[in-house]
Design a protein around this motif. Structure first.
Motif, short mmCIF file in Angstrom:
data_model
loop_
_atom_site.label_atom_id
_atom_site.label_comp_id
_atom_site.label_asym_id
_atom_site.label_seq_id
_atom_site.Cartn_x
_atom_site.Cartn_y
_atom_site.Cartn_z
N HIS A 90 0.75 -1.15 0.11
CA HIS A 90 0.11 0.06 -0.08
C HIS A 90 0.79 1.18 0.05
CE1 HIS A 90 -3.90 -1.98 0.20
NE2 HIS A 90 -3.51 -2.77 1.18
N GLU A 118 2.23 1.58 -3.36
CA GLU A 118 1.07 2.36 -4.44
C GLU A 118 0.92 3.70 -4.31
OE1 GLU A 118 -2.08 -0.17 -2.90
OE2 GLU A 118 -1.83 -1.73 -4.89
N ASP A 119 1.07 4.10 -2.99
CA ASP A 119 0.81 5.60 -2.64
C ASP A 119 1.91 6.43 -3.12
OD1 ASP A 119 -1.42 5.37 -1.20
OD2 ASP A 119 -0.33 5.44 0.70
N GLU A 120 3.21 5.84 -3.36
CA GLU A 120 4.52 6.28 -3.98
C GLU A 120 4.20 6.28 -5.46
OE1 GLU A 120 7.71 4.08 -2.35
OE2 GLU A 120 7.41 5.06 -0.36
N ARG A 177 1.27 6.45 -7.03
CA ARG A 177 0.27 7.51 -7.30
C ARG A 177 0.83 8.79 -7.26
NH1 ARG A 177 -3.23 3.97 -5.06
NH2 ARG A 177 -2.82 4.58 -3.02
N HIS A 178 1.86 9.24 -6.41
CA HIS A 178 2.52 10.30 -6.29
C HIS A 178 3.62 10.77 -7.52
CE1 HIS A 178 4.18 13.98 -4.35
NE2 HIS A 178 5.44 13.34 -4.75
N ASP A 203 2.89 9.28 -10.35
CA ASP A 203 1.93 9.35 -11.64
C ASP A 203 1.53 10.67 -11.71
OD1 ASP A 203 2.35 6.70 -12.33
OD2 ASP A 203 0.35 6.06 -11.50
N TRP A 204 1.20 11.43 -10.60
CA TRP A 204 0.74 12.79 -10.60
C TRP A 204 1.88 13.75 -10.91
CZ3 TRP A 204 2.46 16.76 -7.70
CH2 TRP A 204 1.72 18.38 -7.95
N TYR A 234 1.92 13.49 -14.54
CA TYR A 234 0.86 14.16 -15.20
C TYR A 234 1.01 15.51 -15.13
CZ TYR A 234 -3.89 15.92 -15.82
OH TYR A 234 -5.24 16.70 -15.99
#
Length: 73
Positions: A52, A55-57, A59-60, A62-63, A66
């Motif tokens: 988890h 996954e947070d890392e 997502r960060h 990916d942000w 983007y």
């Protein structure tokens, strides 16, 4: 006995830290299956928490990708 050998082989392949694996293997050798099961649950929970966090890392990251992509336009 064959079942214990199979279990011990499977435990060695879990990817759990060596200290945890050793404690689980000792429990299986002593036929303290309840303790081995509890230790496996704890190890699973620890690995899941690590997943988890990763996954947070991700997502960060990916942000950031983007956001940087939008600034190129």
């Amino acid at each position: 006995m064959m079942k214990d050998t199979m279990i011990m082989t499977a435990v060695e392949e879990t990817g759990l830290p060596a200290e945890n694996r050793d404690e689980i293997l000792t429990s299986v050798q002593q036929r303290d299956y309840a303790k081995a099961k509890n230790l496996l649950h704890e190890g699973r929970s620890s690995l899941l928490a690590e997943i988890h966090q990763k996954e947070d890392e991700i997502r960060h990251i990916d942000w950031l990708i983007y956001t940087l992509g939008r600034t190129e336009s």
